[in-house]
Design a protein around this motif. Structure first.
Motif, PDB file in Angstrom:
ATOM      1  N   LYS A 421       0.830  -1.207   0.000  1.00 15.49           N
ATOM      2  CA  LYS A 421       0.000   0.000   0.000  1.00 15.49           C
ATOM      3  C   LYS A 421       0.866   1.259   0.000  1.00 15.49           C
ATOM      4  N   ALA A 422       1.984   1.216   0.719  1.00 13.67           N
ATOM      5  CA  ALA A 422       2.893   2.363   0.726  1.00 13.67           C
ATOM      6  C   ALA A 422       3.430   2.626  -0.680  1.00 13.67           C
ATOM      7  N   LEU A 423       3.837   1.557  -1.366  1.00 21.32           N
ATOM      8  CA  LEU A 423       4.361   1.706  -2.720  1.00 21.32           C
ATOM      9  C   LEU A 423       3.296   2.274  -3.653  1.00 21.32           C
ATOM     10  N   ALA A 424       2.063   1.783  -3.506  1.00 21.18           N
ATOM     11  CA  ALA A 424       0.962   2.284  -4.337  1.00 21.18           C
ATOM     12  C   ALA A 424       0.671   3.753  -4.060  1.00 21.18           C
ATOM     13  N   ASN A 425       1.050   4.216  -2.860  1.00 22.57           N
ATOM     14  CA  ASN A 425       0.832   5.608  -2.492  1.00 22.57           C
ATOM     15  C   ASN A 425       2.104   6.448  -2.551  1.00 22.57           C
ATOM     16  N   GLY A 426       3.103   5.936  -3.267  1.00 26.17           N
ATOM     17  CA  GLY A 426       4.285   6.734  -3.554  1.00 26.17           C
ATOM     18  C   GLY A 426       5.386   6.702  -2.529  1.00 26.17           C
ATOM     19  N   VAL A 427       5.370   5.721  -1.611  1.00 27.22           N
ATOM     20  CA  VAL A 427       6.398   5.629  -0.579  1.00 27.22           C
ATOM     21  C   VAL A 427       7.045   4.240  -0.635  1.00 27.22           C
ATOM     22  N   LEU A 428       8.367   4.201  -0.714  1.00 27.15           N
ATOM     23  CA  LEU A 428       9.077   2.920  -0.770  1.00 27.15           C
ATOM     24  C   LEU A 428       9.800   2.664   0.538  1.00 27.15           C
ATOM     25  N   ILE A 429       9.465   1.535   1.194  1.00 28.29           N
ATOM     26  CA  ILE A 429      10.167   1.069   2.382  1.00 28.29           C
ATOM     27  C   ILE A 429      10.680  -0.341   2.112  1.00 28.29           C
ATOM     28  N   ASN A 430      11.596  -0.803   2.928  1.00 27.05           N
ATOM     29  CA  ASN A 430      12.116  -2.159   2.774  1.00 27.05           C
ATOM     30  C   ASN A 430      11.526  -3.057   3.853  1.00 27.05           C
ATOM     31  N   PRO A 431      10.686  -4.024   3.480  1.00 28.85           N
ATOM     32  CA  PRO A 431      10.126  -4.926   4.484  1.00 28.85           C
ATOM     33  C   PRO A 431      11.205  -5.782   5.115  1.00 28.85           C
ATOM     34  N   GLY A 432      11.112  -6.016   6.421  1.00 27.31           N
ATOM     35  CA  GLY A 432      12.142  -6.756   7.140  1.00 27.31           C
ATOM     36  C   GLY A 432      12.335  -8.177   6.673  1.00 27.31           C
ATOM     37  N   ARG A 433      11.321  -8.727   6.015  1.00 20.28           N
ATOM     38  CA  ARG A 433      11.372 -10.134   5.589  1.00 20.28           C
ATOM     39  C   ARG A 433      12.544 -10.428   4.654  1.00 20.28           C
ATOM     40  N   ILE A 434      13.020  -9.430   3.908  1.00 18.74           N
ATOM     41  CA  ILE A 434      14.114  -9.692   2.969  1.00 18.74           C
ATOM     42  C   ILE A 434      15.455  -9.808   3.680  1.00 18.74           C
ATOM     43  N   TYR A 435      15.489  -9.527   4.990  1.00 18.07           N
ATOM     44  CA  TYR A 435      16.746  -9.564   5.743  1.00 18.07           C
ATOM     45  C   TYR A 435      16.840 -10.759   6.686  1.00 18.07           C
ATOM     46  N   ALA A 436      15.931 -11.704   6.563  1.00 14.00           N
ATOM     47  CA  ALA A 436      15.942 -12.860   7.471  1.00 14.00           C
ATOM     48  C   ALA A 436      15.248 -14.033   6.803  1.00 14.00           C
ATOM     49  N   THR A 437      15.403 -15.201   7.407  1.00 15.63           N
ATOM     50  CA  THR A 437      14.741 -16.394   6.876  1.00 15.63           C
ATOM     51  C   THR A 437      13.343 -16.559   7.447  1.00 15.63           C
ATOM     52  N   GLN A 438      13.076 -15.877   8.555  1.00 10.53           N
ATOM     53  CA  GLN A 438      11.768 -15.989   9.181  1.00 10.53           C
ATOM     54  C   GLN A 438      10.977 -14.695   9.002  1.00 10.53           C
ATOM     55  N   LYS A 439       9.702 -14.752   9.295  1.00  7.27           N
ATOM     56  CA  LYS A 439       8.842 -13.576   9.197  1.00  7.27           C
ATOM     57  C   LYS A 439       9.341 -12.503  10.158  1.00  7.27           C
ATOM     58  N   MET A 440       9.406 -11.269   9.688  1.00  8.79           N
ATOM     59  CA  MET A 440       9.843 -10.150  10.511  1.00  8.79           C
ATOM     60  C   MET A 440       8.731  -9.113  10.575  1.00  8.79           C
ATOM     61  N   GLN A 441       8.448  -8.621  11.758  1.00  4.20           N
ATOM     62  CA  GLN A 441       7.420  -7.599  11.931  1.00  4.20           C
ATOM     63  C   GLN A 441       8.071  -6.207  11.919  1.00  4.20           C
ATOM     64  N   HIS A 442       9.053  -6.051  11.040  1.00  2.00           N
ATOM     65  CA  HIS A 442       9.841  -4.826  10.962  1.00  2.00           C
ATOM     66  C   HIS A 442       9.874  -4.291   9.531  1.00  2.00           C
ATOM     67  N   PHE A 443      10.234  -3.022   9.418  1.00  4.69           N
ATOM     68  CA  PHE A 443      10.676  -2.508   8.134  1.00  4.69           C
ATOM     69  C   PHE A 443      11.892  -1.616   8.362  1.00  4.69           C
ATOM     70  N   ARG A 444      12.730  -1.518   7.325  1.00  5.07           N
ATOM     71  CA  ARG A 444      13.917  -0.677   7.394  1.00  5.07           C
ATOM     72  C   ARG A 444      13.608   0.669   6.774  1.00  5.07           C
ATOM     73  N   LEU A 445      13.830   1.725   7.557  1.00  2.15           N
ATOM     74  CA  LEU A 445      13.608   3.083   7.079  1.00  2.15           C
ATOM     75  C   LEU A 445      14.945   3.779   6.924  1.00  2.15           C
TER      76      LEU A 445
END
Length: 469
Positions: A421-445
């Motif tokens: 939804k952020a990307l669709a509204n013009g904001v790009l964040i990095n979801p934490g899931r790409i930095y680990a093998t397990q689900k992450m409830q984080h994002f990198r800002l």
């Protein structure tokens, strides 16, 4: 008279197919993407694709979208052409995660608010100083060819002096110039480690968003972190052998921003020496401290050649120079230098000469003073905006340097939804899931790239989207 829009689209797709840009087996962009590209309704795209299908060039396939099945040449021949769509999956190097590929593309979109980029803002690019450096290098230029296998001698001398100031007592002969720290990791993976080796690293880590070690046949073994970084006791508790290596990121860790304390660094080195566990110390953010200088690098205490130290100008000066380095035992540097020569015959001579001038002239240290000042403003603005807009939904720590804030969202918020939804509204964040093998409830800002106004606006937009996630 202008051709109808659908005819223009047909001609474009035929041209891509005929010229081999989209060979047989290729999947066409989605109808939505094509509609956006040409500024038309999806019905116009459907009309164009129907006509191409009637000509026998494309075909809609379940779960794949529209695929090229012929071109104007293959319609006239009996033998099928090479299917490059199959070939691209046969290489030994693994593809990036689909989310990482999407982020890489989105980071080139200047219309987005970039809260993801691990790159200094163009506003912080020292344009006048760079012009002066390149002018001086150009005026002193003599005919040149390939550099020394380890890199330009003047640059290696300058790096050695720079590292000596950090307490790392190395000579130019123990330094290899590389095209950024990522190439250093690639050379290490193919030149020093056996297949099936285990790479211990922080969990989370940006290495999970790459496939450097995995493609070389190594296994990543994530070790939990605390406020001080990777936990030594957890490494000891893990099974390790002579085929293991430890990768760590002590200064302003990517993605969490964690700063490792002096005591923890000593513990890690002691553990590594007793366990004969080599350390790869990645210090690409070490110069970007915002509150006070970080502790001395682990390498500065290394008396047995146990640590390979990676540095770079990509984060602190400019990624376009493509200049980084490895400091380590001469035998290791000799081995990696040979591999680098086989890979690219050396980093750009002009870039190396420019980098040397930055370091020797003192311009680099002056530049760092400006960068730290501006990054501090951006960091503080990001923290204030987070407190104003997300304090009810998330928690985070205050980074003492680097580029990143690691934001942990409440468990009832869907991070994948927020990212989309952020990307669709013009904001790009990095979801934490790409930095680990397990689900992450984080994002990198990241607060390094966007202007302060965009950082504040982007975080406000995230707040408005959270209720839907």
């Amino acid at each position: 008279m202008k051709a109808p829009k659908y005819k223009v689209i047909i001609d474009y797709i035929k041209e891509q197919i005929t010229n081999g840009i989209w060979p047989v087996g290729s999947r066409l962009p989605s109808q939505r993407d094509l509609a956006k590209q040409f500024g038309v309704n999806r019905s116009t795209i459907v009309t164009a694709l129907d006509e191409l299908a009637a000509d026998g060039l494309v075909e809609g396939k379940l779960g794949m979208g529209t695929v090229v099945i012929n071109n104007t040449w293959t319609l006239m021949r009996s033998a099928p052409p090479v299917n490059w769509n199959e070939q691209v999956g046969l290489g030994t190097h693994q593809a990036s995660l689909s989310t990482v590929q999407a982020i890489n593309l989105a980071e080139a979109d200047e219309n987005l608010i970039q809260l993801s980029k691990g790159e200094l803002s163009k506003d912080l690019f020292p344009l006048e100083e760079m012009r002066a450096v390149l002018t001086k290098v150009g005026q002193e230029l003599e005919p040149f060819g390939y550099e020394d296998p380890k890199g330009n001698p003047l640059l290696r001398e300058a790096i050695a002096k720079y590292l000596n100031q950090k307490g790392i007592m190395v000579h130019a002969s123990s330094i290899l110039v590389v095209s950024g720290a990522l190439q250093a990791l690639h050379l290490i993976s193919i030149g020093l480690l056996e297949r099936e080796s285990t790479v211990f690293l922080e969990s989370p880590s940006y290495l999970y968003s790459l496939s450097t070690f995995q493609s070389a046949g190594m296994k990543l073994h994530g070790i939990p972190m605390d406020k001080e970084g990777i936990i030594p006791e957890m490494i000891e508790a893990s099974h390790h052998s002579r085929k293991s290596v430890l990768y760590c990121h002590p200064n302003f860790h990517n993605p969490t921003g964690t700063l490792m304390g002096e005591k923890r660094r000593q513990q890690l080195l002691k553990l590594a020496e007793s366990a004969q566990l080599p350390i790869i110390e990645d210090d690409v953010y070490g110069d970007l401290w915002l509150d006070s200088p970080p502790p001395s690098p682990i390498k500065s205490h290394d008396r047995h050649g146990n640590v390979l130290y990676l540095g770079s100008l990509s984060k602190s000066l400019n990624p376009g120079l493509r200049i980084g380095w490895i400091a380590g035992p001469e035998a290791v540097i000799d081995r990696l230098a040979d591999l680098k020569m086989q890979t690219d015959y050396g980093s750009s001579s002009l870039s190396q000469r420019a980098a040397a001038e930055w370091l020797v002239s003192g311009l680099y240290e002056k530049h760092l003073l400006k960068v730290r000042k501006q990054l501090k403003v951006r960091r503080n603005a990001a923290l204030e905006a987070l407190e104003k807009h997300l304090s009810s939904f998330a928690e985070w720590d205050r980074p003492a340097g680097g580029f990143f804030i690691w934001v942990k969202m409440n468990s009832d918020i869907s991070l994948p939804d927020l990212y989309r939804k952020a990307l669709a509204n013009g904001v790009l964040i990095n979801p934490g899931r790409i930095y680990a093998t397990q689900k992450m409830q984080h994002f990198r800002l990241s607060f390094a790239n966007a202007p302060v106004e965009d950082i504040q606006k982007g975080i406000a937009i995230l707040e408005s989207l959270i209720e839907d996630c």
